[in-house]
Design a protein around this motif. Structure first.
Motif, PDB file in Angstrom:
ATOM      1  N   GLU A  44       0.826  -1.197   0.000  1.00  0.00           N
ATOM      2  CA  GLU A  44       0.000   0.000   0.000  1.00  0.00           C
ATOM      3  C   GLU A  44       0.865   1.254   0.000  1.00  0.00           C
ATOM      4  OE1 GLU A  44      -3.037   0.481   3.178  1.00  0.00           O
ATOM      5  OE2 GLU A  44      -3.721  -1.442   2.361  1.00  0.00           O
ATOM      6  N   LEU A  45       1.921   1.213   0.808  1.00  0.00           N
ATOM      7  CA  LEU A  45       2.826   2.357   0.875  1.00  0.00           C
ATOM      8  C   LEU A  45       3.418   2.646  -0.501  1.00  0.00           C
ATOM      9  CD1 LEU A  45       4.722   4.482   2.141  1.00  0.00           C
ATOM     10  CD2 LEU A  45       6.216   2.618   2.841  1.00  0.00           C
ATOM     11  N   GLN A  46       3.868   1.576  -1.177  1.00  0.00           N
ATOM     12  CA  GLN A  46       4.494   1.797  -2.486  1.00  0.00           C
ATOM     13  C   GLN A  46       3.476   2.358  -3.481  1.00  0.00           C
ATOM     14  OE1 GLN A  46       7.450   2.014  -2.242  1.00  0.00           O
ATOM     15  NE2 GLN A  46       7.792   0.729  -0.444  1.00  0.00           N
ATOM     16  N   THR A  47       2.245   1.875  -3.413  1.00  0.00           N
ATOM     17  CA  THR A  47       1.204   2.397  -4.303  1.00  0.00           C
ATOM     18  C   THR A  47       0.986   3.886  -4.041  1.00  0.00           C
ATOM     19  OG1 THR A  47       0.142   0.270  -3.996  1.00  0.00           O
ATOM     20  CG2 THR A  47      -1.117   1.944  -5.148  1.00  0.00           C
ATOM     21  N   LEU A  48       0.925   4.215  -2.762  1.00  0.00           N
ATOM     22  CA  LEU A  48       0.702   5.603  -2.386  1.00  0.00           C
ATOM     23  C   LEU A  48       1.859   6.494  -2.837  1.00  0.00           C
ATOM     24  CD1 LEU A  48      -1.553   7.050  -0.877  1.00  0.00           C
ATOM     25  CD2 LEU A  48      -0.321   6.692   1.248  1.00  0.00           C
ATOM     26  N   ARG A  49       3.081   5.976  -2.735  1.00  0.00           N
ATOM     27  CA  ARG A  49       4.245   6.763  -3.158  1.00  0.00           C
ATOM     28  C   ARG A  49       4.218   7.009  -4.659  1.00  0.00           C
ATOM     29  NH1 ARG A  49       9.361   4.028  -2.029  1.00  0.00           N
ATOM     30  NH2 ARG A  49      10.445   6.019  -2.111  1.00  0.00           N
ATOM     31  N   PHE A  50       3.842   5.978  -5.428  1.00  0.00           N
ATOM     32  CA  PHE A  50       3.759   6.164  -6.881  1.00  0.00           C
ATOM     33  C   PHE A  50       2.699   7.195  -7.221  1.00  0.00           C
ATOM     34  CE2 PHE A  50       6.141   2.205  -7.816  1.00  0.00           C
ATOM     35  CZ  PHE A  50       6.968   2.735  -8.794  1.00  0.00           C
ATOM     36  N   LEU A 252      -1.877  13.409  -1.251  1.00  0.00           N
ATOM     37  CA  LEU A 252      -0.651  14.106  -0.844  1.00  0.00           C
ATOM     38  C   LEU A 252      -0.661  14.385   0.649  1.00  0.00           C
ATOM     39  CD1 LEU A 252       0.004  16.744  -3.673  1.00  0.00           C
ATOM     40  CD2 LEU A 252       1.180  14.576  -3.294  1.00  0.00           C
ATOM     41  N   LEU A 253      -1.821  14.810   1.146  1.00  0.00           N
ATOM     42  CA  LEU A 253      -1.930  15.115   2.570  1.00  0.00           C
ATOM     43  C   LEU A 253      -1.660  13.867   3.403  1.00  0.00           C
ATOM     44  CD1 LEU A 253      -2.772  17.019   4.894  1.00  0.00           C
ATOM     45  CD2 LEU A 253      -5.123  16.254   4.541  1.00  0.00           C
ATOM     46  N   GLU A 254      -2.247  12.761   2.967  1.00  0.00           N
ATOM     47  CA  GLU A 254      -2.097  11.524   3.735  1.00  0.00           C
ATOM     48  C   GLU A 254      -0.632  11.108   3.818  1.00  0.00           C
ATOM     49  OE1 GLU A 254      -4.324   8.147   2.262  1.00  0.00           O
ATOM     50  OE2 GLU A 254      -3.275   6.770   3.621  1.00  0.00           O
ATOM     51  N   ILE A 255       0.035  11.112   2.672  1.00  0.00           N
ATOM     52  CA  ILE A 255       1.416  10.622   2.705  1.00  0.00           C
ATOM     53  C   ILE A 255       2.338  11.650   3.363  1.00  0.00           C
ATOM     54  CG2 ILE A 255       2.294  11.386   0.450  1.00  0.00           C
ATOM     55  CD1 ILE A 255       3.295   8.360   0.237  1.00  0.00           C
ATOM     56  N   VAL A 370      12.537   6.192   1.772  1.00  0.00           N
ATOM     57  CA  VAL A 370      11.386   6.696   2.529  1.00  0.00           C
ATOM     58  C   VAL A 370      10.699   7.881   1.857  1.00  0.00           C
ATOM     59  CG1 VAL A 370      12.219   5.910   4.764  1.00  0.00           C
ATOM     60  CG2 VAL A 370      12.811   8.219   3.970  1.00  0.00           C
ATOM     61  N   CYS A 371      11.367   8.533   0.932  1.00  0.00           N
ATOM     62  CA  CYS A 371      10.785   9.745   0.345  1.00  0.00           C
ATOM     63  C   CYS A 371       9.399   9.456  -0.224  1.00  0.00           C
ATOM     64  CB  CYS A 371      11.692  10.307  -0.744  1.00  0.00           C
ATOM     65  SG  CYS A 371      10.948  11.724  -1.564  1.00  0.00           S
ATOM     66  N   PRO A 372       8.379  10.175   0.261  1.00  0.00           N
ATOM     67  CA  PRO A 372       7.000   9.883  -0.145  1.00  0.00           C
ATOM     68  C   PRO A 372       6.729  10.177  -1.616  1.00  0.00           C
ATOM     69  CG  PRO A 372       7.079  11.886   1.169  1.00  0.00           C
ATOM     70  CD  PRO A 372       8.440  11.256   1.259  1.00  0.00           C
ATOM     71  N   VAL A 373       7.559  11.007  -2.245  1.00  0.00           N
ATOM     72  CA  VAL A 373       7.332  11.297  -3.663  1.00  0.00           C
ATOM     73  C   VAL A 373       8.442  10.697  -4.532  1.00  0.00           C
ATOM     74  CG1 VAL A 373       5.850  13.316  -3.429  1.00  0.00           C
ATOM     75  CG2 VAL A 373       8.316  13.591  -3.248  1.00  0.00           C
ATOM     76  N   ARG A 374       9.120   9.717  -3.961  1.00  0.00           N
ATOM     77  CA  ARG A 374      10.109   8.924  -4.683  1.00  0.00           C
ATOM     78  C   ARG A 374      11.188   9.767  -5.362  1.00  0.00           C
ATOM     79  NH1 ARG A 374       8.628   3.576  -5.388  1.00  0.00           N
ATOM     80  NH2 ARG A 374      10.280   3.476  -6.940  1.00  0.00           N
TER      81      ARG A 374
ATOM     82  N   GLN B  24      -1.617   5.680 -10.276  1.00  0.00           N
ATOM     83  CA  GLN B  24      -2.128   4.341 -10.020  1.00  0.00           C
ATOM     84  C   GLN B  24      -3.596   4.460  -9.681  1.00  0.00           C
ATOM     85  OE1 GLN B  24       0.115   1.442  -8.834  1.00  0.00           O
ATOM     86  NE2 GLN B  24       1.585   2.411 -10.194  1.00  0.00           N
ATOM     87  N   ASN B  25      -4.314   3.461 -10.051  1.00  0.00           N
ATOM     88  CA  ASN B  25      -5.682   3.437  -9.574  1.00  0.00           C
ATOM     89  C   ASN B  25      -5.718   2.731  -8.237  1.00  0.00           C
ATOM     90  OD1 ASN B  25      -7.141   4.962 -11.339  1.00  0.00           O
ATOM     91  ND2 ASN B  25      -7.252   3.286 -12.837  1.00  0.00           N
ATOM     92  N   ILE B  26      -5.849   3.528  -7.216  1.00  0.00           N
ATOM     93  CA  ILE B  26      -5.884   2.946  -5.885  1.00  0.00           C
ATOM     94  C   ILE B  26      -7.211   2.206  -5.727  1.00  0.00           C
ATOM     95  CG2 ILE B  26      -5.807   3.492  -3.423  1.00  0.00           C
ATOM     96  CD1 ILE B  26      -3.312   4.468  -4.566  1.00  0.00           C
ATOM     97  N   PRO B  27      -7.157   0.955  -5.335  1.00  0.00           N
ATOM     98  CA  PRO B  27      -8.429   0.252  -5.141  1.00  0.00           C
ATOM     99  C   PRO B  27      -9.245   0.958  -4.072  1.00  0.00           C
ATOM    100  CG  PRO B  27      -6.576  -0.998  -4.230  1.00  0.00           C
ATOM    101  CD  PRO B  27      -5.998   0.150  -4.981  1.00  0.00           C
TER     102      PRO B  27
END
Ligand code: SF4
Lengths: 473, 213
Positions: A44-50, A252-255, A370-374, B24-27
């Motif tokens: 989930e973290l990696q998805t959020l970072r992407f 963005l706020l969440e990460i 760790v950088c949230p925006v990779r 990405q499409n977040i589920p």
């Protein structure tokens, strides 16, 4: 004193301060644990970072268009927009706004961009009272020190040091080193300032082009007070902070908050879209936004380095940096410390001024992970190191390219290249190096100041490998 | 300073970049039931030191009548809207009601030093983060939820959304936002001294949500 000497002197000073190192260590350990607890699922973290990277890249790709849209929207909403290419322009503009309104006292919310422009001094020199209202920033204002971390500015001070400052500056309040009581004391002191300040100055975390909205992230409420209680609000931010749509904000706020302090969300997320409207009973009559460039548009010249501009200033890279954790923020001597500072400051101020910062990196890779925006921080820091010793400085936008090139270093590498690329000479070199291995140059700085110089092995690696049964070198 | 503007925009246009946008499409989260949203909201708000009381919609005044005197909250700030008017008409013993009916300039010092508690409504809530969403207006100005040491907010449980993203979409925020929109998750806090949490540094020390079902 050249920049290396000055830098190393600051590092030495920091390393000799045990208290400082303890303060940093425990604070950073705590923040790291809290961050990790927010990301139990790595996928989930990696998805959020992407996703966050994608949003920031989209904003940067369309930055000119989005800034214009932001300006149009804000203007429609009644917020006045100002542009500044340099810190001086930004400071002067802000001073003009204050002067036109005869504002003589200012309360400030936390803003790293205003640190960048050294706004407080500029205004104070012109007779304007400036009070930092973030607790950490207020402590530092009393101590007359710059922040040592971009999120927790007074992280280097322990409560006894804070208690002493309060006693010195507010003798009317009873001495306490209890954190709750110190906080209560700060509330009392700062309330009075909020009640009469003419203007509030704040930073911005995201500026939304779609609706003309300035978003501020905070826990204390001082950002809200600075932007609500005085009759004028001036926000200052870097031009890279613009995002396209409101729907870009939640991810963005969440990460940001999870990465920065390990919070699922901060206490306040404050979205400002207009000055006080007719009939409304509070809020500033005037809202201004100052958009600062200060080298940011130039950073876009370079396809690789422009990743720097994705940064959302979460501070996570410094929390995870083994160098930062030991030396603390002040050792860097720049507004932004830690990995993002190493990357950003030489591009902003010039390699000839602060390029030595790039040596404060072990290339361990933690920041990039760790950088949230990779942002590939280690790769880019390495890239700056190369720029620093570039022989033929091109026009790629980084000021001061090649400024740290040393003739002797260049010569040694050239020599090595000659040896390494010719197999006959290399064989001779190997033979000599293993036979004469006990003759070592008497170097007594850097690594070897505290450690013996290692003795080369009696056999070259290729031979050792063969003995171990590896036939292919 | 239009020249600064033109220079900056010109530089940005000159350096056109087209960066990869791996969106990405977040589920989507599995949809929570109304009860789940209430539970999550309550848990998350409490995790950040907020207080939540779930009450039948017609009993909030009774709750206040009982709790305000008990907690020593006497100087009560209300808005000029429905909530405020109902409160003003109520006869809660030992409470003095102040309506926020004048511009702040005329009573700033009193607001900053004499009010014990402010009571406001709220626009909606977010279950995922335990967040109250406020859109302060003429009737319930911005400083109400900020300056007094205690803030009590009413929240209609049917207005509990799952996520912030959902709020933006369902409430059509992209069409335009009012002067100020606030997400509030817990009381004001700081960890600036030794990373130790302390509440009420600038805003309320206590945030109480009355969740009306
Ligand atoms: S570079 Fe990345 S980790 Fe460092 S402050 Fe910026 S966004 Fe955070």
């Amino acid at each position: 004193m050249n920049q290396y000497q000055a830098f190393y002197q600051r590092i030495d000073k920091a390393l000799q301060n045990d208290q400082l190192r303890r303060n940093f260590r425990s604070a950073m350990d705590g923040i790291r644990e809290r961050r990790l607890a927010q990301f139990p699922d790595d996928r989930e973290l990696q998805t959020l970072r992407f996703q966050a990277k994608g949003i920031r890249n989209r904003s940067l790709s369309r930055q000119a268009e989005l800034l214009e849209r932001l300006e149009t929207k804000l203007t429609e909403n009644g917020i006045q927009v100002h542009w500044a290419e340099t810190p001086l322009q930004a400071n002067a503009r802000i001073h003009e706004i204050l002067e036109a309104e005869q504002a003589t006292s200012v309360v400030k919310g936390k803003s790293m961009v205003s640190e960048e422009t050294d706004l407080n001094h500029y205004l104070e020199q012109r007779g304007i009272e400036v009070i930092e209202s973030d607790l950490g920033e207020y402590i530092l204002q009393m101590a007359q020190e710059p922040p040592s971390h971009i999120i927790v500015p007074a992280i280097h001070k322990n409560r006894f040091e804070v208690a002493e400052l309060f006693q010195k500056f507010h003798p009317e309040q009873p001495y306490t080193d209890d954190v709750d009581e110190l906080t209560g004391c700060a509330r009392q002191v700062l309330r009075k300032k909020f009640a009469y300040a003419d203007a509030g100055i704040s930073g911005v975390n995201f500026a939304v082009a779609e609706t003309g909205t300035l978003c501020l992230v905070e826990n204390e409420g001082n950002g809200r007070l600075s932007t609500t209680a005085p009759r004028i609000h001036i926000a200052i931010t870097g031009i890279e902070k613009v995002v396209e749509k409101l729907s870009d904000v939640p991810p963005l706020l969440e990460i940001l908050t999870k990465s920065a302090t390990g919070q699922p969300i901060t206490t306040y997320f404050n979205m400002i879209s207009r000055p006080r409207q007719p009939g409304e009973k509070d809020g500033p009559e005037q809202v201004h936004l100052v958009l600062l460039d200060n080298g940011r548009s130039r950073i876009r010249n370079d396809d690789e380095l422009l990743d720097t501009l994705r940064c959302i200033r979460c501070g996570s890279c410094m929390n995870h940096c083994p160098v930062y954790v030991h030396v603390g923020g002040h050792a860097y001597g720049t507004t932004y410390p830690g990995p993002i500072g190493i990357l950003l400051e030489p591009q902003r101020l010039g390699i000839d001024k602060v390029g030595s910062l790039t040596s404060a990196c072990t290339l361990c890779g933690a920041c990039g992970e760790v950088c949230p925006v990779r942002i590939p921080l280690p790769k880019l820091i390495n890239r700056l190191r190369a720029e620093a010793v570039e022989a033929t400085p091109g026009d790629n936008g980084v000021p001061g390219t090649g400024a740290l090139r040393s003739r002797s270093e260049a010569l040694i590498w050239k020599l090595w290249k000659q040896i390494y690329t010719r197999s006959r000479i290399y064989s001779a070199f190997k033979y000599l190096a293993t036979r004469l291995r006990h003759i070592k140059p008497p170097i007594s700085n850097g690594w070897t100041r505290y450690r013996p110089i290692p003795t080369p092995s009696s056999k070259p690696l290729s031979e050792l490998a063969r003995q171990q049964g590896y036939d292919d070198e | 300073m239009s020249s600064a503007r033109d220079n900056i925009l010109q530089r940005l246009r000159g350096n056109r970049v087209d960066l990869e946008q791996p969106e990405q499409n977040i589920p989507p989260l599995e949809a929570w039931s109304a009860e789940q949203r209430i539970t999550r909201f309550t848990e998350n708000q409490e995790a950040v030191h907020g207080e939540v009381h779930t009450l039948p919609a017609d009993q909030w005044i009774d709750w206040l009548a009982k709790e305000l005197p008990k907690r020593g909250l006497h100087q009560v700030l209300t808005g000029t809207g429905d909530t405020g008017n109902q409160l003003g008409a109520s006869n809660i013993e030992s409470c003095v009601f102040h309506q926020y009916d004048q511009p702040i300039e005329s009573w700033k010092p009193e607001l900053f030093s004499q009010i014990d508690v402010a009571i406001t409504g709220s626009r909606c809530g977010i279950a995922e983060t335990g967040t109250l969403v406020l859109m302060p207006d003429r009737d319930e100005p911005r400083l109400m939820s900020l300056v007094p040491p205690v803030h009590i907010a009413l929240l209609d449980a049917t207005k509990l959304y799952q996520s912030f993203a959902e709020v933006i979409e369902e409430e059509r925020w992209a069409d335009g936002l009012p002067t100020n929109t606030l997400l509030i998750s817990g009381p004001s806090k700081t960890a600036d001294i030794e990373q130790t949490l302390a509440y009420g540094i600038h805003g309320p020390k206590q945030l109480i949500t009355l969740l009306l079902v």
